[in-house]
Design a protein around this motif. Structure first.
Motif, short mmCIF file in Angstrom:
data_model
loop_
_atom_site.label_atom_id
_atom_site.label_comp_id
_atom_site.label_asym_id
_atom_site.label_seq_id
_atom_site.Cartn_x
_atom_site.Cartn_y
_atom_site.Cartn_z
N UNK A 1 0.84 -1.20 0.00
CA UNK A 1 0.00 0.00 0.00
C UNK A 1 0.88 1.26 0.00
N UNK A 2 1.94 1.22 0.81
CA UNK A 2 2.87 2.35 0.87
C UNK A 2 3.54 2.55 -0.49
N UNK A 3 3.95 1.43 -1.09
CA UNK A 3 4.64 1.54 -2.38
C UNK A 3 3.72 2.07 -3.47
N UNK A 4 2.46 1.66 -3.39
CA UNK A 4 1.51 2.10 -4.40
C UNK A 4 1.27 3.61 -4.32
N UNK A 5 1.44 4.17 -3.12
CA UNK A 5 1.24 5.60 -2.95
C UNK A 5 2.37 6.43 -3.50
N UNK A 6 3.46 5.82 -3.86
CA UNK A 6 4.63 6.49 -4.42
C UNK A 6 5.09 7.66 -3.54
N UNK A 7 5.21 7.39 -2.26
CA UNK A 7 5.83 8.39 -1.39
C UNK A 7 4.88 9.16 -0.52
N UNK A 8 3.59 9.10 -0.82
CA UNK A 8 2.69 9.93 -0.03
C UNK A 8 2.12 9.18 1.18
N UNK A 9 2.44 7.90 1.30
CA UNK A 9 1.79 7.13 2.35
C UNK A 9 2.79 6.62 3.39
N UNK A 10 2.33 6.63 4.63
CA UNK A 10 3.15 6.10 5.73
C UNK A 10 2.25 5.25 6.61
N UNK A 11 2.74 4.10 7.03
CA UNK A 11 2.00 3.28 7.99
C UNK A 11 2.64 3.47 9.36
N UNK A 12 1.83 3.81 10.34
CA UNK A 12 2.34 3.99 11.71
C UNK A 12 1.58 3.03 12.60
N UNK A 13 2.30 2.14 13.23
CA UNK A 13 1.61 1.03 13.89
C UNK A 13 2.37 0.56 15.13
N UNK A 14 1.62 0.10 16.11
CA UNK A 14 2.24 -0.52 17.29
C UNK A 14 1.69 -1.94 17.41
N UNK A 15 2.60 -2.90 17.48
CA UNK A 15 2.19 -4.29 17.68
C UNK A 15 2.23 -4.55 19.18
N UNK A 16 1.21 -5.19 19.69
CA UNK A 16 1.31 -5.59 21.08
C UNK A 16 0.64 -6.93 21.27
N UNK A 17 1.03 -7.60 22.31
CA UNK A 17 0.49 -8.93 22.55
C UNK A 17 1.28 -9.55 23.68
N UNK A 18 0.77 -10.68 24.15
CA UNK A 18 1.43 -11.26 25.31
C UNK A 18 2.79 -11.85 24.95
N UNK A 19 3.49 -12.22 26.00
CA UNK A 19 4.83 -12.75 25.84
C UNK A 19 4.82 -14.00 24.94
N UNK A 20 5.72 -14.03 23.99
CA UNK A 20 5.83 -15.19 23.12
C UNK A 20 4.83 -15.20 22.00
N UNK A 21 4.11 -14.09 21.79
CA UNK A 21 3.09 -14.12 20.75
C UNK A 21 3.65 -13.78 19.38
N UNK A 22 4.92 -13.48 19.29
CA UNK A 22 5.56 -13.31 17.99
C UNK A 22 5.68 -11.88 17.50
N UNK A 23 5.69 -10.92 18.41
CA UNK A 23 5.79 -9.51 18.01
C UNK A 23 7.15 -9.21 17.39
N UNK A 24 8.20 -9.64 18.08
CA UNK A 24 9.55 -9.33 17.60
C UNK A 24 9.83 -10.03 16.28
N UNK A 25 9.33 -11.25 16.15
CA UNK A 25 9.56 -11.98 14.90
C UNK A 25 8.76 -11.35 13.76
N UNK A 26 7.61 -10.83 14.09
CA UNK A 26 6.82 -10.14 13.06
C UNK A 26 7.56 -8.88 12.60
N UNK A 27 8.15 -8.19 13.55
CA UNK A 27 8.98 -7.02 13.19
C UNK A 27 10.14 -7.45 12.30
N UNK A 28 10.73 -8.57 12.67
CA UNK A 28 11.85 -9.09 11.89
C UNK A 28 11.40 -9.43 10.48
#
Lengths: 475, 119
Positions: A164-191
């Motif tokens: 979606x960001x790429x389709x906007x050709x520079x005009x779009x930004x995604x701002x997001x916070x992932x949260x969830x319990x321990x071991x739910x895969x937040x860091x790996x999703x970031x990775x």
């Protein structure tokens, strides 16, 4: 059986007496007439002292001394061991047919078809992710032949965001916070987000532990702007971060040229590559923060205006952002705690996350927060709950007028997207458990019964708990 | 080796610990001092810039520390003694000054409460 006693006098047979006597009496002649007293009395046994239970006369303390034949660990050796990231296990089976995430399969449709399957990371990706310190020692990378991760529903969503960001050709930004319990895969999703963005040619920046920025274990210097508030730069941390960025984005930095006019520290010419610029900051911590500012200015030049090549979109991620949503452990000159938002590097991330600073070439700002074992920041908790309710079109919980909230955090989190990571679906659990089995880590047949059992015991498919229960646990 | 306030400190020594080795600088004063010159908690002597060291030395020289502080404490006790106050007498007798019981547990008072106080 004949009796041994004499039948006439009811006495016991002499012969029998003789034979038994030999065993118990001292040896003497059988028919001697001399009184036994005249003979030398049998020697008494010498009284031998009972050996005491304690050996030796002195208390031995040598047994208690520690063996000193090993050398003590060198400075930093134990920490190095603790922080070591092992990405390969030669004892694990090589999984045949394990495909890598690559440019070819990086489209929403292609990745959607690969959902609930495990995908490996190519060598280049691994090198870049390692340079960013995106692999953590607490994750189970050391169990498998090579790094791979499960494509889950959320991964496809993230790729959708990237597209979606790429389709906007520079005009779009995604701002997001992932949260969830321990071991739910937040860091790996970031990775995974970093890996996908890097494959798509984005500029990737990752701060693996926000805690390192705020616990006052790295140097800080006040930066005053005339008439403005005092902020604080963290030179040594910025230097380390620049090094990570340089190693991870080498291919991009060497092709991009400095375009604007800057007061560049060192001997850099105006048309030099950005790599040369970053190197200045890497070599000298004192210059790291000015270099970071110039680098950012250069990267966020609109591509149409830059003379030094089109600027790529930026993926900026930070793990454990709870730590930058509260007072830091740093003290100002009056010995009062400094708010984490007054530290320049966390502030930069917050400005981007809150949307106060924009990314003219597009990009994604991604934070992650654990729901367990984290720094107390009740304003962040409330903001997350609120934003999620608003996203789901529910009535958001109101701000309690009797609670003192952190205005900085309230403002920063206004309008930030949130995503709560929950457990895997049963299909995803099957995908990951079959991968365990094919790596030789589960010996049993992966049946739907076993999957259901693991899924339930893992609190409804929390991936870290599935791994702990099926692979790491040794009964 | 870095020379601060008449003492040579090893390069690898913690600033926090080094400062607290002076009589008159405890955890709180040390925290304030370090905050004043923007030195983080785990900084070592080698991490300090020349400017920070000079500023620190300047600041320390304005403070009452070491023998000056010891003398000040002794003078205070002496003043009490010369006035003939109860506190002064208790100091001279090596007994607790602030109404504590004396039946047991007065080791600290015996050690410290002198007119010529040592530490």
């Amino acid at each position: 059986m004949a009796s041994l006693a004499c039948p006439r006098c009811l006495r016991r047979s002499l012969q029998d007496l003789e034979t038994t006597a030999t065993a118990i009496r001292p040896q003497r002649a059988a028919f001697s007439t001399s009184p036994s007293l005249s003979a030398n009395p049998p020697k008494k046994k010498a009284v031998v002292a009972k050996p005491s239970t304690r050996q030796g006369s002195a208390l031995r303390l040598t047994k208690n001394t520690r063996a000193t034949n090993t050398r003590p660990p060198a400075v930093g050796e134990r920490k190095e061991l603790r922080k070591k990231v092992v990405l390969s296990n030669t004892n694990a089976l090589e999984v045949l047919g394990l495909n890598d995430l690559s440019k070819e399969n990086l489209s929403s449709d292609a990745l959607h078809a690969l959902e609930a399957k495990v995908m490996g990371f190519g060598d280049t990706s691994v090198d870049r992710l390692r340079a960013l310190k995106a692999f953590k020692p607490t994750q189970g990378w050391n169990l498998f032949r090579r790094p791979a991760s499960l494509v889950r529903k959320e991964t496809t969503h993230l790729l959708g965001d990237i597209e979606w960001v790429e389709a906007g050709q520079g005009s779009r930004t995604v701002r997001k916070v992932l949260y969830g319990e321990r071991g739910s895969g937040k860091s790996v999703l970031q990775l995974q987000a970093l890996a996908m963005a890097s494959l798509k040619g984005w500029f990737v920046i990752h701060i693996p532990e926000a805690m390192d920025l705020t616990i006052a274990h790295t140097s800080y210097q006040p930066v005053t702007t005339p008439g403005g508030p005092t902020r604080y730069a963290q030179a040594h941390f910025a230097c380390k971060l620049l090094r990570n960025i340089r190693d991870a984005n080498n291919h991009l930095l060497s092709n991009l040229r400095i375009s604007g006019e800057h007061d560049i520290p060192g001997q850099l010419k105006p048309g030099a590559s950005l790599l040369g610029l970053v190197d200045v900051g890497v070599k000298e911590p004192a210059r790291a923060w000015p270099v970071w500012q110039i680098l950012w200015e250069e990267l966020t030049l609109p591509s149409a205006q830059s003379k030094g090549g089109p600027r790529p979109p930026i993926m900026f991620t930070m793990d454990g952002i709870d730590h930058i949503m509260r007072l830091s452990a740093y003290l100002n000159a009056e010995a009062q705690p400094i708010h984490a938002h007054d530290l320049l590097l966390p502030r930069h991330f917050i400005e981007l996350l809150s949307g106060r600073e924009t990314l003219p070439n597009g990009g994604m700002v991604l934070g992650a927060v654990s729901e367990s074992n984290r720094a107390a920041s009740h304003t962040l908790d409330h903001a997350l709950a609120r934003n999620e309710a608003i996203q789901n079109e529910l009535t958001p919980p109101a701000w309690d007028p009797w609670v003192k909230y952190d205005k900085n955090v309230q403002d920063a989190m206004e309008g930030v997207g949130v995503q709560r990571l929950q457990g895997l679906s049963k299909e995803e659990a099957r995908g990951i458990m079959e991968y365990y089995a094919r790596s030789g880590l589960i010996r049993k047949a992966v049946t739907s019964g076993l999957i259901s059992e693991a899924w339930t015991l893992a609190g409804g498919g929390i991936i870290g708990e599935i791994e702990k229960g099926t692979v790491k646990a040794r009964v | 080796m870095v020379f601060i306030f008449g003492v040579n400190f090893l390069e690898g020594a913690l600033v926090n610990r080094s400062l607290r080795s002076f009589y008159g600088i405890g955890p709180k004063v040390c925290e304030g001092l370090m905050a004043r010159f923007h030195i983080h908690k785990t900084a070592r002597i080698r991490d300090l810039s020349d400017k920070q060291i000079n500023n620190m030395a300047g600041e320390l020289s304005t403070m009452t520390l070491e023998n000056d502080l010891r003398r000040q404490v002794q003078d205070n006790i002496k003043r009490l003694r010369d006035m003939g106050s109860y506190r002064g007498r208790r100091h001279a007798m090596g007994l607790p000054v602030r109404g504590q019981r004396t039946r047991t547990q007065i080791l600290t008072a015996r050690k410290l409460n002198r007119v010529e106080r040592k530490t």
